[in-house]
Every structure is written in C-alpha cells, then in structure tokens.
Design a protein around this motif. Sequence first.
Motif, PDB file in Angstrom:
ATOM      1  N   ALA A 319     -31.955 -14.242 -19.042  1.00  0.00           N
ATOM      2  CA  ALA A 319     -32.416 -12.827 -18.966  1.00  0.00           C
ATOM      3  C   ALA A 319     -32.221 -12.420 -17.689  1.00  0.00           C
ATOM      4  N   HIS A 320     -31.624 -11.298 -17.125  1.00  0.00           N
ATOM      5  CA  HIS A 320     -31.502 -10.961 -15.883  1.00  0.00           C
ATOM      6  C   HIS A 320     -32.486  -9.591 -15.764  1.00  0.00           C
ATOM      7  N   LEU A 321     -33.486  -9.804 -14.702  1.00  0.00           N
ATOM      8  CA  LEU A 321     -34.366  -8.526 -14.817  1.00  0.00           C
ATOM      9  C   LEU A 321     -34.020  -7.470 -13.616  1.00  0.00           C
ATOM     10  N   ASP A 322     -32.960  -7.829 -13.022  1.00  0.00           N
ATOM     11  CA  ASP A 322     -32.354  -7.109 -12.021  1.00  0.00           C
ATOM     12  C   ASP A 322     -30.872  -7.328 -12.089  1.00  0.00           C
ATOM     13  N   LEU A 323     -29.983  -6.179 -11.587  1.00  0.00           N
ATOM     14  CA  LEU A 323     -28.598  -6.148 -11.819  1.00  0.00           C
ATOM     15  C   LEU A 323     -28.072  -7.176 -10.913  1.00  0.00           C
ATOM     16  N   PRO A 324     -27.123  -7.930 -11.418  1.00  0.00           N
ATOM     17  CA  PRO A 324     -26.168  -8.977 -10.681  1.00  0.00           C
ATOM     18  C   PRO A 324     -25.400  -8.211  -9.748  1.00  0.00           C
ATOM     19  N   LYS A 325     -24.816  -8.868  -8.627  1.00  0.00           N
ATOM     20  CA  LYS A 325     -24.060  -8.099  -7.600  1.00  0.00           C
ATOM     21  C   LYS A 325     -22.509  -8.136  -8.114  1.00  0.00           C
ATOM     22  N   SER A 326     -22.141  -8.755  -8.998  1.00  0.00           N
ATOM     23  CA  SER A 326     -20.714  -8.636  -9.429  1.00  0.00           C
ATOM     24  C   SER A 326     -20.568  -9.485 -10.922  1.00  0.00           C
ATOM     25  N   ILE A 327     -19.467  -9.009 -11.499  1.00  0.00           N
ATOM     26  CA  ILE A 327     -19.070  -9.498 -12.862  1.00  0.00           C
ATOM     27  C   ILE A 327     -19.100 -11.098 -12.610  1.00  0.00           C
ATOM     28  N   GLU A 328     -18.489 -11.562 -11.397  1.00  0.00           N
ATOM     29  CA  GLU A 328     -18.341 -12.955 -11.483  1.00  0.00           C
ATOM     30  C   GLU A 328     -19.622 -13.731 -11.442  1.00  0.00           C
ATOM     31  N   ALA A 329     -20.862 -12.991 -10.646  1.00  0.00           N
ATOM     32  CA  ALA A 329     -22.128 -13.663 -10.588  1.00  0.00           C
ATOM     33  C   ALA A 329     -22.843 -13.548 -12.012  1.00  0.00           C
ATOM     34  N   TYR A 330     -22.352 -12.358 -12.694  1.00  0.00           N
ATOM     35  CA  TYR A 330     -23.013 -12.124 -14.213  1.00  0.00           C
ATOM     36  C   TYR A 330     -22.567 -13.167 -15.008  1.00  0.00           C
ATOM     37  N   TYR A 331     -21.199 -13.381 -15.014  1.00  0.00           N
ATOM     38  CA  TYR A 331     -20.497 -14.339 -15.918  1.00  0.00           C
ATOM     39  C   TYR A 331     -20.764 -15.700 -15.465  1.00  0.00           C
ATOM     40  N   GLN A 332     -21.050 -16.282 -14.150  1.00  0.00           N
ATOM     41  CA  GLN A 332     -21.265 -17.586 -14.225  1.00  0.00           C
ATOM     42  C   GLN A 332     -22.946 -17.731 -14.435  1.00  0.00           C
ATOM     43  N   GLU A 333     -23.697 -16.913 -14.245  1.00  0.00           N
ATOM     44  CA  GLU A 333     -25.254 -16.926 -14.544  1.00  0.00           C
ATOM     45  C   GLU A 333     -25.391 -17.041 -15.951  1.00  0.00           C
ATOM     46  N   THR A 334     -24.822 -16.003 -16.598  1.00  0.00           N
ATOM     47  CA  THR A 334     -24.832 -16.032 -18.128  1.00  0.00           C
ATOM     48  C   THR A 334     -24.533 -17.399 -18.668  1.00  0.00           C
ATOM     49  N   GLY A 335     -23.421 -17.791 -17.880  1.00  0.00           N
ATOM     50  CA  GLY A 335     -22.780 -19.017 -18.770  1.00  0.00           C
ATOM     51  C   GLY A 335     -23.662 -20.406 -18.758  1.00  0.00           C
ATOM     52  N   ARG A 336     -24.756 -20.422 -18.073  1.00  0.00           N
ATOM     53  CA  ARG A 336     -25.709 -21.158 -17.964  1.00  0.00           C
ATOM     54  C   ARG A 336     -26.510 -21.260 -19.562  1.00  0.00           C
ATOM     55  N   ALA A 337     -26.304 -20.395 -20.334  1.00  0.00           N
ATOM     56  CA  ALA A 337     -26.710 -20.629 -21.628  1.00  0.00           C
ATOM     57  C   ALA A 337     -25.707 -21.102 -22.592  1.00  0.00           C
ATOM     58  N   GLY A 338     -26.516 -21.789 -23.527  1.00  0.00           N
ATOM     59  CA  GLY A 338     -25.603 -22.232 -24.889  1.00  0.00           C
ATOM     60  C   GLY A 338     -24.206 -23.171 -24.593  1.00  0.00           C
ATOM     61  N   ARG A 339     -24.407 -23.802 -23.360  1.00  0.00           N
ATOM     62  CA  ARG A 339     -23.396 -24.995 -23.203  1.00  0.00           C
ATOM     63  C   ARG A 339     -23.023 -25.811 -24.308  1.00  0.00           C
ATOM     64  N   ASP A 340     -24.166 -25.971 -25.222  1.00  0.00           N
ATOM     65  CA  ASP A 340     -23.698 -26.995 -26.553  1.00  0.00           C
ATOM     66  C   ASP A 340     -23.102 -26.134 -27.474  1.00  0.00           C
ATOM     67  N   ALA A 381     -17.935  -2.402 -10.552  1.00  0.00           N
ATOM     68  CA  ALA A 381     -17.307  -3.051 -11.694  1.00  0.00           C
ATOM     69  C   ALA A 381     -18.423  -3.437 -12.601  1.00  0.00           C
ATOM     70  N   MET A 382     -19.650  -3.956 -11.950  1.00  0.00           N
ATOM     71  CA  MET A 382     -20.774  -4.400 -12.807  1.00  0.00           C
ATOM     72  C   MET A 382     -21.324  -3.405 -13.469  1.00  0.00           C
ATOM     73  N   LEU A 383     -21.637  -2.157 -12.647  1.00  0.00           N
ATOM     74  CA  LEU A 383     -22.292  -1.186 -13.222  1.00  0.00           C
ATOM     75  C   LEU A 383     -21.574  -0.427 -14.252  1.00  0.00           C
ATOM     76  N   GLY A 384     -20.104  -0.602 -14.202  1.00  0.00           N
ATOM     77  CA  GLY A 384     -19.128  -0.201 -15.469  1.00  0.00           C
ATOM     78  C   GLY A 384     -19.515  -0.852 -16.492  1.00  0.00           C
ATOM     79  N   LEU A 385     -19.493  -2.159 -16.532  1.00  0.00           N
ATOM     80  CA  LEU A 385     -19.648  -3.127 -17.605  1.00  0.00           C
ATOM     81  C   LEU A 385     -21.123  -2.689 -18.394  1.00  0.00           C
ATOM     82  N   CYS A 386     -22.061  -2.170 -17.504  1.00  0.00           N
ATOM     83  CA  CYS A 386     -23.460  -1.950 -18.179  1.00  0.00           C
ATOM     84  C   CYS A 386     -23.459  -0.553 -18.981  1.00  0.00           C
ATOM     85  N   GLU A 387     -22.537   0.475 -18.369  1.00  0.00           N
ATOM     86  CA  GLU A 387     -22.648   1.773 -19.123  1.00  0.00           C
ATOM     87  C   GLU A 387     -21.480   1.859 -20.093  1.00  0.00           C
ATOM     88  N   ILE A 388     -20.643   1.114 -20.409  1.00  0.00           N
ATOM     89  CA  ILE A 388     -19.476   1.212 -21.218  1.00  0.00           C
ATOM     90  C   ILE A 388     -20.222   1.311 -22.685  1.00  0.00           C
TER      91      ILE A 388
END
Length: 628
Positions: A319-340, A381-388
């Motif tokens: 869960a992110h309680l603040d906006l990540p700085k970029s889509i790369e950061a968001y993808y990397q951080e969310t990718g720590r979920a569900g590795r199994d 780009a990160m903000l755009g992902l949020c609002e689409i």
Amino acid sequence: MTESHPALTTSAFAGATSAGNPHFILEHTFGYTEFRGDQEAIISTLVAGDDALVLMPTGGGKSLCYQIPALARPGCGIVISPLIALMQDQVEALRAAGVSAAFLNSSLGFDEAQQIESRLLRGELELLYLAPERLLQPRTLDLLERAELSLFAIDEAHCVSQWGHDFRADYLQLSCLHQRFPEVPRVALTATADQRTRREIARRLDLESARHFVSSFDRPNIQYRIAPKNNPKRQLLQFLNTEQQGNAGVIYCLSRGKVESTAEWLQQQGFNALPYHAGLAAQVRAEHQRRFLREEGVIMVATIAFGMGIDKPDVRFVAHLDLPKSIEAYYQETGRAGRDGEPATALLLYGLEDVVKLSQMAAMSEGSEEHKRQERQRLDAMLGLCEITSCRRRALLRYFEEELAADCGNCDTCLEAPATWDATDAARKLMSAIYRSGQRFGAAHVIDVLRGADTEKVRQFGHDKLSTYGIGTDMSANEWRAITRQLVVRGYLRVNAEAFNALQLTEQCRPVLRGEEALQLRTLPKTPSTRATKRDTRAGDASAEVSVQEQPLWDALRALRKSLAEERGVPPYVVFHDATLREMLSARPRNTTEMLAISGIGDSKLAKFGEPFLALLREFEGELSDHA
C-alpha cells in the motif's frame, strides 16, 4: 518483446555431466521440473560463456538465471548485490537447497571473512555475494584474480542508472570487471527499466554487445487499485480489516515522520506493524527486517529505503499512502507483493498535496535542468496513471513499451468502470478564480474563495470582493480538490513550486475558458471504496482457498514449517514456500519419491525436511482412518 533465440531444449546442454546440466540442477537442487519464460535461453547464454542483460519482473525467477549457470560452470559465481539483507536472505535459501554459498560484507568479523576468502581460493564455494563497494576494493579484486570464477552477476542493475530510482554511485565503476576479467561471463539483471535506463545500464556496464532478454512486465496476480485520499487512515483501515487480516504487507510513506506515526497508529489498531527508515539505528532496522522476514503477518511501514531485493514470497499487499515519484518506482515497489504467484493487491492513495510535495522536491534537487525536466515528466506519467479511466495494467505496461492484447480484468477500473461527469463549467469557475486572484495562491486558498469562506487570508487580500467569491458553494472542498488535481494532471494547471506552490494557468486551458472545449472528469466517489473485489483466476490452483476440512492439516503444515525454520534461524519460506505446502496439502505424498515430485522440493530439502512432513501427513491420514 524478447530477443529472438534458437530453440532451446534439453539437447542444448548435451554432453554436460548430470551434475553440470542445468536441467539436472533445476530439478535436483531447486526442486522444479521446467524452466519459465526466458530462463533457459539466458542460462544457455551464460553457460556458453557469453554476456547477458536481463529484464524480468519481480517473482519471474531472475535468481535462477545466474545461480544455475554458476553451478553448471567450473568455479565460483560472484553476485554483486546492493543490500546486506538481500545477500543473507539468498545465501540462507541456497544453503537450504544444498548449495555452498557465502557472502562477504561488513556484518562479518575479520576471522570469519578470512575463512570465506580461504574457501574461495580452495574452490569450495559455488556462489559468493559481495556489495559493489566491497568488490571494488583493490584487495578484493586481487583476491578474485587468484580464484576460479564461473560468472559475475550484477543484481538490481538499475542502480547503475542516474535516471533510475535507486541510483548507487558504486555501480558506475563495475565496468572494470570487463577489463580485468575478460574471459568471465557477466549478466546484469533488473526488474524494471524503461528504454532510457536500459540503454544506460548497457552502456555503463559495457554490455551493449551482450544478448538482451526483456521478459513481459505483466504481473497478472497483482490487483492494481488507485484511489484519491479521502480520510486515508479510514481507507487503509477498511482495506486491512476487510481483506488483509493476518497477512504480511508493506506500507510506503514519503517521510520518516509519517512512517513512525502510521506504524504507531496501526499498532494501536491491533496490527503487528513496524517502522523502517534510514533515520533509525542500524540495529533497529536489522531487527525489524528480521522480524518481517521470519515472523508471519508482519506489516512493515517504510520509506523507499526498505524493500529492494527483499526475497519474501508471501507479501500479500503493498500500500502506498503517498504518491511514488515515477512509474518505475511504483512498479518496483508494488512488485514486492505476490512473488509466489498467488493473488496480491497493490493499493495507492494519493492527493493534491503529494503532487505539490514531489514538485517541490524535483524543483529543489541539485540535478541539471535536463534531469529536473525528466523527473517532472516521470511524475506527470505517474499522475496520468492515477487519473486514467481505462485499464490501469495496459497503461502501466505501455509505459514499458509492452502492449496487452485486452483489458486485464484485475484492476479497479476494469472491475468497476469509473463514472465521469461534464466538469466544463466547474473547471471554468476554478480557472477564473485562479486568474482573478493573481495566480499567486495555492489550492486551499483558491477553494476557500470559490466556496465563499470567511477567512483572515481571504479578507486580507480582498478576495471576498472578487466576482468568483462564493460561486462554488454547490461543491464540497473535497470535490474541488479532485477537480484541481485532475486539471493539474491533464496539464490545464500547473503548481509553481518556486512561488509557494501557486496554482497557475497554462496555454492548454484557453479553449476551455473560451467555451471551445468540454471536459469530462472522473467522478469523486461519495464513500471511498477499498472493498474486496473479484480476483484474477490466472494465478493458478495454488491460490485456491483452503477448505474447512483441510484447515487443520494446513495449520499443522505451517506450524511444522515455522518450527523447523526457528530451529535453523531462517525465515519459514526458506524451508518451503506456501505454494509448496499447498501442493503437499493437495497431493498428500506418502513417500520420498512422491515428496520429490512436489514443486520446490529438491534433493537437499528432501533430506533435511522430507521426513518430518511425511510423518505429519501420515499422522493425519491415520486420524482420518480412525474416524472413517
């Protein structure tokens, strides 16, 4: 997206001894019967002595891409890893699988380090993990020149790129490996990199002529959900209580203070939550990380200082309680979920204040104007992902130049199409209020003007006399904030970080003000929804719920795993992953041959853990027979 390669089968490794055959190693050391995706082609490339650059999503099996060729080739594989915790984690898992592995880092005493160096020179090690700063010491390089080396693996390779989100200056010097060890194959691996970062990795590590393998970035088991902040504590609590009771997860916050206060608040709500940020003492961080890895159901509240390379497979949510700085950061951080590979959720809550804070940080950075411009584009780009209002996964993958054939069916916009409304008149009112107040004020003050608020600041600047004063009383402050946020994201407004975060008009707003363009905006939900939603079924049988009848055995299997892990001082998943336990629960193996057929059980783990689990299964079968 993958570079084309000749078809590879078991015959590609013909002539190798069984011990040096990658298929034999895969099955007997790691307990798997088939390679996934590009794994076999990558391994073949390295076994043949060639270099490779590998982009593969978290949970895609990157580690095996260098571990297996290191075991198949003569000598010791050297793995360059940025974090001590990652080294310890992987070495523990390798040793449990019967691999002779070690690490050299600052956590070791002099005598212990000397012993490991001696084992390397005697040819007793198969894999050795090093931090880049340790590797680059002249003494270490001299040591490696005296040893037989099978390969160099540069993990988390995006750290080499100044455009990446985890830049590490030490990585810039790793090109020296090509000069000093020209005969030793090298592989650089990362879970995320856009085209610019990918090119820089290849250039800085002298891998431009290496084979490039780009796997799909899709993580179909992760459900992406993004919502505006509207009482974020209540939203988070609803999410945890309704969906994540007893689950391990990571909650990311932008500041250290917010990490501390969120962890403390969650503890008061009855959750096993721990803070993690760079301001904590090293021993506190290490203890919290140890508990997260080895205990079940721990929630880590952290800044982005936590998580890179953490090999915990059963993280059920990020869960992110603040906006990540970029889509790369968001993808990397969310990718720590569900590795199994089992279902996991990525929840992001964001607000206009996040945009303001990140814009300030970008404007105040010491980078060049080009770097600042690139950072602003990444934030946009990160903000755009949020609002689409369309499929989030398709937009996410498109950022990495991958096209999804159809909507994913496992993100919030697919599961519940967002409502939109004609916001043209409201947008004009907001733009007019910004213009008439001189484009010198932030969102809070402009909204006060629109809503006719009687504040000292409104009176001080005479804004209660403006024609726009009070023309927006039909909407709540939350609704005006949502309109403001979306207009900023779409480029109609900008936040001037150098002028006290003043809202200002852009050229793009002219057609709206003239009545030449209509605006459809996302409707703000009246009550924020973080309820459980339909799950993606592509994650496979391992994600099936345990039945009531199977629950006692499932609990017993997990309890036995925890006991064996505690005896050895390792995390439970080093013994067996959840997916292995689920398969055991379903197949009910009765002997070592059947146990070896379970995915994730190789020869070493069978020898260490097979009999206790077989005894437990026999005990339950006996109880069932007694009750029959």
